[in-house]
Design an enzyme around this catalytic site. Structure first.
Site, PDB file in Angstrom:
ATOM      1  CE  LYS A 189      43.726  41.971  38.890  1.00  0.00           C
ATOM      2  NZ  LYS A 189      43.456  42.160  40.335  1.00  0.00           N
TER       3      LYS A 189
ATOM      4  CG  ASP B 286      42.342  38.971  40.329  1.00  0.00           C
ATOM      5  OD1 ASP B 286      41.584  39.913  40.623  1.00  0.00           O
ATOM      6  OD2 ASP B 286      43.571  39.017  40.497  1.00  0.00           O
TER       7      ASP B 286
ATOM      8  CG  ASP C 114      46.031  37.299  42.381  1.00  0.00           C
ATOM      9  OD1 ASP C 114      47.255  37.072  42.442  1.00  0.00           O
ATOM     10  OD2 ASP C 114      45.478  38.248  42.972  1.00  0.00           O
TER      11      ASP C 114
ATOM     12  NE  ARG D 240      47.834  47.968  43.297  1.00  0.00           N
ATOM     13  CZ  ARG D 240      47.413  48.264  44.520  1.00  0.00           C
ATOM     14  NH1 ARG D 240      47.986  49.227  45.219  1.00  0.00           N
ATOM     15  NH2 ARG D 240      46.413  47.589  45.056  1.00  0.00           N
TER      16      ARG D 240
ATOM     17  CG  ASP E 175      47.655  39.419  46.618  1.00  0.00           C
ATOM     18  OD1 ASP E 175      47.306  39.014  45.490  1.00  0.00           O
ATOM     19  OD2 ASP E 175      46.904  39.388  47.612  1.00  0.00           O
TER      20      ASP E 175
ATOM     21  CE  LYS F 211      44.926  36.887  45.754  1.00  0.00           C
ATOM     22  NZ  LYS F 211      44.481  38.093  46.482  1.00  0.00           N
TER      23      LYS F 211
END
Length: 489
Positions: free
Chosen positions: A262, A285, A267, A348, A344, A274
């Protein structure tokens, strides 16, 4: 740093520092006794005075007037034989004690350790020294790297030299790969963009004939139907990149191990923004991608006899007028539709298309690595990586690799009972399963895109970096992954 295994005579081996173990009764190992005698018993006198702490891992740096070593670093052990866990502690403490010197020779290989061999001991000593010698200096105007440039691991005799050298080679490779991952992870998001990662992958391929790099841009990913990946990437002005580094060091036709990292280079959470506190740490991230880069760099430098493909799904997750909204439905490369309930939960979404694309390499196994969920941090803290797998043998091999290196993982459940938590009224699935079992349902989501091959998922949200005064990337799980891969050769 130059690492060497060598049969040394401590009375003749010139060094800026000799690293010696002292047990809980103030007894030296063989080389320590020789050096103490050469110094007129002064080292033993210091120990009787109580200058070295009693806790295992305590250190004392002592200048010497006689003998070939300019200094001695004394390291306290407990009652011998020591455990593997304690030995790693000794290796780390001693490495940190000499990192500001120009060179060192370690005699910790003389310590008796339960259930291990000379190769393992040399590996731990070298890995610790390599990790201790790393410092992030790139964005400082006046910082200098640690001066430690040469590190020797003592071998007891010529019979043990080969085994010790094997451990040194393995430990130095793991340290190098970890430090490359740390450097990438520590870079700020305005430098380490998806395009930067793509350029690093291309540069690596230019240096090594056995490695080729392929980069898919936004247009190509859209044409391949990577709608889940692009739902994350489209909110940013930075172009995304799907990167494949294909290393062919093994037999022709041998199915490769595929690593998928990933690579969210920053992010914000997207529209599901966030909180501002500690958002700077979201540059980490992409530590899954960084670990893939670390492994690939180590493999090519070691000329490892394996076939491995490193896939990196690189993008920024930003809020903008183009960004995905909660409730949007996208179609993944597999054809499965996904309702995005939280932007967020983007990792995935990029990984599911990367996992589908990984199938084109006809893998023997696929392992994805991701800073995926805060829920994994709540479950396991910062010590263990969360491990999920659709095959018991694969899980056991990864767990064993973690135990060998000290880069430990813990297996988590991937039961069918959790899958209904991802049910959606409007699409094939939703991208979150609710507050409960957040790390598990994230893995269950990914499992739906990895049904055609042996697959494992490493959730490194807790282990990939440290916060607070020691803030920085750890380089995990590079040691675990390299150990697993090299065990398979």
């Amino acid at each position: 740093m130059q690492f060497t295994a060598k049969v040394t005579d401590i009375s003749k081996q010139r060094s800026a520092c000799a690293i010696l173990a002292v047990d809980n009764k103030n007894r030296f190992t063989d080389s320590g006794s020789i050096l103490d005698k050469a110094n007129g018993g002064n080292l033993a006198k210091l120990l009787k005075r109580g200058d070295l702490g009693s806790a295992a891992g305590s250190t004392l740096l002592v200048p010497t007037l006689d003998g070939s070593a300019e200094r001695v670093l004394l390291v306290r052990t407990s009652k011998t034989p020591v455990s593997a866990t304690e030995f790693r502690k000794l290796a780390s403490a001693s490495a940190n004690g000499v990192k500001s010197l120009k060179d060192a020779t370690s005699y910790l290989s003389e310590v008796s350790v339960e259930g291990v061999d000379a190769t393992w001991q040399a590996q731990q000593i070298t890995l610790a020294a390599g990790l201790a010698g790393y410092k992030f200096t790139r964005c400082h105007s006046d910082a200098k790297p640690y001066p430690l440039a040469k590190f020797i691991v003592h071998a007891a005799d010529k019979k043990q030299l080969k085994a010790t050298q094997k451990g040194v080679d393995l430990g130095s490779g793991q340290a190098m790969g970890s430090n490359i991952a740390r450097e990438l992870g520590n870079l700020p998001g305005n430098i380490c963009t998806p395009s930067y990662l793509a350029s690093e992958a291309k540069a690596l391929a230019k240096k090594h004939a056995k490695l080729t790099t392929t980069v898919l841009d936004n247009k190509k990913m859209e044409s391949l139907g990577m709608g889940a990946f692009m739902s994350v990437a489209k909110g940013s002005d930075e172009p995304a990149a799907m990167i494949a580094m294909n290393y062919k060091g093994g037999k022709t036709g041998q199915k490769p191990i595929v690593l998928v990292g990933k690579g969210i280079t920053f992010d914000t959470g997207g529209i599901s923004l966030k909180p501002g506190m500690q958002m700077d740490e979201m540059k980490f991230d992409m530590c899954g991608a960084a670990s893939v880069f670390g492994v690939m760099n180590a493999l090519v430098e070691m000329n490892a006899p394996v076939n491995v493909v490193g896939v990196v799904a690189a993008a920024e997750n930003m809020p903008s007028g183009r960004a995905s909204k909660p409730g949007d439905i996208v179609t993944s490369m597999s054809g499965k539709t996904i309702e995005i309930l939280n932007t967020d939960a983007e990792g995935r979404l990029v990984l599911c298309d990367a996992l589908t694309w990984a199938g084109k390499f006809k893998p023997s196994v696929v392992i994805d690595v991701a800073t995926l969920t805060g829920a994994c941090v709540i479950a396991l803290g910062n010590h263990a990586t969360g491990l999920y797998a659709n095959q018991d043998k694969l899980a056991d091999e990864l767990l064993a690799a973690g135990e060998t290196t000290g880069d430990r993982a813990w297996r988590m459940p991937l039961w069918d009972e959790y899958q209904p938590m991802l049910n959606s009224n409007f699409a094939d699935m939703q991208n979150i399963g609710g507050r409960e079992a957040g790390s598990v349902t994230a893995a269950c989501f990914l499992a739906r895109f990895a049904e055609d091959y042996n697959w494992a998922h490493l959730d490194i949200a807790g282990s990939a970096w440290k916060s607070g005064a020691a803030k920085g990337a750890t380089g995990r799980p590079v040691p675990l992954l390299l150990q697993y891969i090299l065990n398979k050769k």
